[in-house]
Design a protein around this motif. Structure first.
Motif, short mmCIF file in Angstrom:
data_model
loop_
_atom_site.label_atom_id
_atom_site.label_comp_id
_atom_site.label_asym_id
_atom_site.label_seq_id
_atom_site.Cartn_x
_atom_site.Cartn_y
_atom_site.Cartn_z
N MET A 181 0.91 -1.21 0.28
CA MET A 181 0.13 -0.04 0.24
C MET A 181 0.93 0.93 0.25
SD MET A 181 -2.96 -1.29 2.90
CE MET A 181 -3.07 0.35 3.02
N LEU A 182 1.91 0.75 0.58
CA LEU A 182 2.82 2.08 0.88
C LEU A 182 3.85 2.48 -0.64
CD1 LEU A 182 4.33 1.94 4.55
CD2 LEU A 182 3.31 3.70 3.36
N ARG A 183 3.93 1.69 -1.49
CA ARG A 183 4.53 1.66 -2.08
C ARG A 183 3.62 2.26 -3.56
NH1 ARG A 183 7.90 -3.36 -1.04
NH2 ARG A 183 9.86 -2.65 -0.05
N HIS A 184 2.17 1.66 -3.22
CA HIS A 184 1.07 2.60 -4.16
C HIS A 184 0.83 3.47 -3.94
CE1 HIS A 184 -2.54 1.64 -6.83
NE2 HIS A 184 -3.10 2.42 -5.72
N ARG A 185 1.17 4.09 -2.35
CA ARG A 185 0.29 5.28 -2.42
C ARG A 185 2.11 6.42 -3.22
NH1 ARG A 185 -2.99 9.57 -2.66
NH2 ARG A 185 -2.39 11.12 -1.69
N GLU A 186 3.00 5.83 -2.87
CA GLU A 186 4.00 6.36 -3.20
C GLU A 186 4.24 6.67 -4.93
OE1 GLU A 186 8.63 6.50 -3.00
OE2 GLU A 186 7.78 4.56 -3.32
N ALA A 187 3.53 5.93 -5.76
CA ALA A 187 3.89 5.80 -6.84
C ALA A 187 2.22 6.24 -7.77
CB ALA A 187 3.50 4.39 -7.28
N LEU A 193 2.40 14.19 -10.03
CA LEU A 193 3.32 15.47 -9.95
C LEU A 193 4.16 15.50 -11.13
CD1 LEU A 193 4.16 15.27 -5.92
CD2 LEU A 193 3.06 16.77 -7.41
N VAL A 194 5.37 14.88 -11.63
CA VAL A 194 5.67 14.28 -12.66
C VAL A 194 5.34 14.67 -13.70
CG1 VAL A 194 7.29 13.67 -11.08
CG2 VAL A 194 5.94 11.94 -12.99
N CYS A 195 4.05 14.02 -14.44
CA CYS A 195 2.76 13.92 -15.17
C CYS A 195 1.97 15.71 -14.92
CB CYS A 195 2.51 12.90 -16.13
SG CYS A 195 3.41 11.26 -15.78
N GLY A 196 1.82 16.50 -13.82
CA GLY A 196 0.93 17.58 -13.95
C GLY A 196 -0.31 17.22 -13.85
N VAL A 317 13.51 14.41 -13.97
CA VAL A 317 14.29 12.95 -14.43
C VAL A 317 14.24 11.81 -13.83
CG1 VAL A 317 15.58 11.70 -16.09
CG2 VAL A 317 14.72 14.26 -16.82
N HIS A 318 14.66 11.78 -12.59
CA HIS A 318 14.75 10.13 -11.95
C HIS A 318 13.08 9.94 -11.44
CE1 HIS A 318 16.31 6.88 -8.45
NE2 HIS A 318 14.91 7.85 -7.95
N HIS A 319 12.18 10.61 -11.19
CA HIS A 319 10.88 9.96 -10.74
C HIS A 319 9.96 10.30 -11.65
CE1 HIS A 319 11.48 10.60 -6.25
NE2 HIS A 319 12.39 12.38 -6.13
N LEU A 320 10.74 11.08 -12.77
CA LEU A 320 9.63 11.16 -14.36
C LEU A 320 9.13 9.53 -14.55
CD1 LEU A 320 7.31 12.18 -16.50
CD2 LEU A 320 9.71 13.19 -17.89
N PHE A 321 10.64 8.77 -14.96
CA PHE A 321 10.43 7.87 -15.58
C PHE A 321 10.72 6.48 -14.91
CE2 PHE A 321 13.31 9.93 -18.41
CZ PHE A 321 12.49 10.21 -20.10
N ARG A 322 10.69 7.12 -13.31
CA ARG A 322 10.00 6.06 -12.55
C ARG A 322 8.68 5.45 -12.46
NH1 ARG A 322 14.11 3.14 -9.92
NH2 ARG A 322 12.99 3.00 -8.46
N SER A 323 8.31 7.00 -13.53
CA SER A 323 6.08 6.48 -12.64
C SER A 323 5.55 6.02 -13.43
CB SER A 323 6.17 8.27 -13.01
OG SER A 323 5.78 8.07 -14.53
N ASP A 367 12.01 18.53 -5.48
CA ASP A 367 11.64 18.90 -4.06
C ASP A 367 10.61 18.03 -3.27
OD1 ASP A 367 13.82 20.10 -4.23
OD2 ASP A 367 13.23 22.16 -3.77
N GLU A 368 9.17 18.41 -3.84
CA GLU A 368 8.02 17.41 -3.09
C GLU A 368 8.22 16.21 -2.84
OE1 GLU A 368 4.14 18.83 -3.88
OE2 GLU A 368 4.79 20.37 -5.04
N LEU A 369 8.15 15.52 -4.10
CA LEU A 369 8.93 13.55 -4.66
C LEU A 369 9.49 13.19 -3.57
CD1 LEU A 369 7.85 13.46 -7.86
CD2 LEU A 369 6.58 12.40 -5.78
N ASP A 370 11.00 14.51 -3.28
CA ASP A 370 12.07 13.87 -2.87
C ASP A 370 12.07 13.77 -0.92
OD1 ASP A 370 13.92 13.62 -4.70
OD2 ASP A 370 15.03 15.46 -3.88
#
Length: 409
Positions: A181-187, A193-196, A317-323, A367-370
């Motif tokens: 559930m935590l990983r799903h919420r993080e995803a 955020l990364v896709c607006g 970029v790190h967060h975008l492609f791992r979304s 910053d928000e995602l970190d």
């Protein structure tokens, strides 16, 4: 009264013949237990079958036999099971020993004995072979000494362990659910955020043609090949850092694995990764097998590393492609015969559409995602620590019971 012990060969057969296969017709479906399906408790996978042929060289066993993994690191994990398959006989990986309890012996008691710490410790010291392919021998299993009890006492102790371990495994299952559930919420948060994407929009729906649907109109668009340039730097004779790996959960990190594929002795052709570069396992993109590195080191020559243009904030970029949006997109564009070997080619990756928000927005999103991922990671560490304590408790309980240290009424 002092406990007495007897060797396994007095209470069971090790790797016995399975005569049921002599009368089995070619083409008949039988249960199949590869090594990855063998897990104690609810994680065991009995769903697989294989068509019987006398040409098959798998290990034969009978329903109710005990399967003891013999190869590292599966052996050390204590993954012994009683094979409760649906068919009368089955086939298993050649990397297991089969133990068949004699009449008047409760196989559950032997199963728990093979999961106990003394058995695993002694087995670990007797492994034969080299590197990561060492195995316990049939002789070790045959001569291992088990608590010598009547079948009635074996069953009483096994009933107790069944109940206690079931309660522990239920708690572990809830912890696994919490981690999921935590990983799903993080995803979900990462993808929004990364896709607006606004709260009213679908997060995970993705087109095989474009992952950009729903992105804000004021964001620019680009393609991967325009802003990501492949690095051709190799180790040569002087590696600039340690071996790195790419985790689906953490991205680029130090390779600390003792199992699986390791670097060869000659690492001169391994690909160098520098801080701020995007590293990618092209056969694992649909599982999150990429990330921006904060380390200098080297990765498999089959992986790729890319310089990122200054139009992008590397953390974004790190967060975008791992979304989830891009993981699903990579799954849609990957090709290959085997489900676990779907490759995204460099040509197809270069044509991948990529959102290009204003740089200040990228920094704000990163910053928000970190911060959000740091909170989730901290919670996951606590969940993992608690799970480890429960597994230690389970192992200690089994050991105390099967060695006679704990009295059970």
């Amino acid at each position: 009264m002092r406990a007495s012990f007897a060797p396994v060969w007095k209470v069971a057969e090790v790797n016995p013949a399975t005569p049921e296969f002599k009368s089995l017709a070619d083409g008949a479906d039988v249960a199949f237990m590869p090594l990855e399906a063998i897990w104690p408790g609810a994680n065991c996978d009995y769903s697989r079958t294989v068509s019987w042929s006398r040409k098959l060289s798998y290990t034969q066993f009978r329903r109710g036999d005990i399967l003891v993994p013999k190869i590292t690191p599966t052996f050390e994990a204590g993954r012994t099971i009683i094979a409760e398959i649906s068919s009368a006989a089955g086939l298993a990986s050649t990397e297991v020993h089969v133990v068949r309890a004699n009449d008047g012996v409760d196989p559950r008691f032997l199963q728990y004995t093979f999961q106990s710490q003394p058995f695993l410790d002694e087995g670990g010291h007797s492994l034969q072979g080299v590197g990561n392919l060492r195995r316990i021998t049939p002789r070790f299993v045959q001569e291992y000494r088990v608590l010598d009890l009547s079948c009635e006492d074996q069953s009483r102790l096994s009933d107790y362990l069944d109940q206690e371990t079931l309660e522990i495994e239920a708690i572990i299952g809830r912890l696994d659910d919490l981690a999921g559930m935590l990983r799903h919420r993080e995803a979900v948060v990462r993808t929004r955020l990364v896709c607006g994407i606004s709260d009213s929009q679908e997060v995970f729906r993705v087109s095989a043609h474009s992952p950009l649907s729903g992105t804000p109109e004021h964001w620019d668009r680009t393609k991967f090949g325009y802003d990501f340039t492949e690095s051709t730097e190799r180790n040569g004779d002087d590696p600039p850092g340690p071996l790195l790996s790419i985790s689906e959960y953490r991205g680029v990190e130090l390779n600390t694995r003792t199992d699986g594929q390791q670097a060869s002795l000659d690492v001169s052709k391994y690909r160098v990764v520098r801080p701020g570069q995007l590293a990618a396992n092209m056969m694992w993109l649909n599982h999150g097998g990429l990330g921006v590195s904060s380390l200098t080191g080297y990765i498999s020559p089959d992986y790729k590393a890319f310089w990122i243009s200054d139009r992008f904030e590397p953390r974004y970029v790190h967060h975008l492609f791992r979304s989830s949006r891009y993981i699903d997109y990579f799954a849609a564009i990957a090709t290959g015969v085997r489900p676990n070997a779907q490759r995204v080619t460099k040509t197809v990756l270069d044509a991948t559409p990529v959102p290009l928000p204003p740089l200040d927005e990228q920094i704000r999103i990163a910053d928000e995602l970190d911060e959000a991922t740091a909170r989730v990671d901290a919670m996951l560490v606590k969940v993992a620590d608690l799970k480890a304590l429960l597994l230690e408790r389970r192992a200690a309980l089994i050991t105390d019971v099967v060695t006679g240290k704990k009295e059970v009424s």
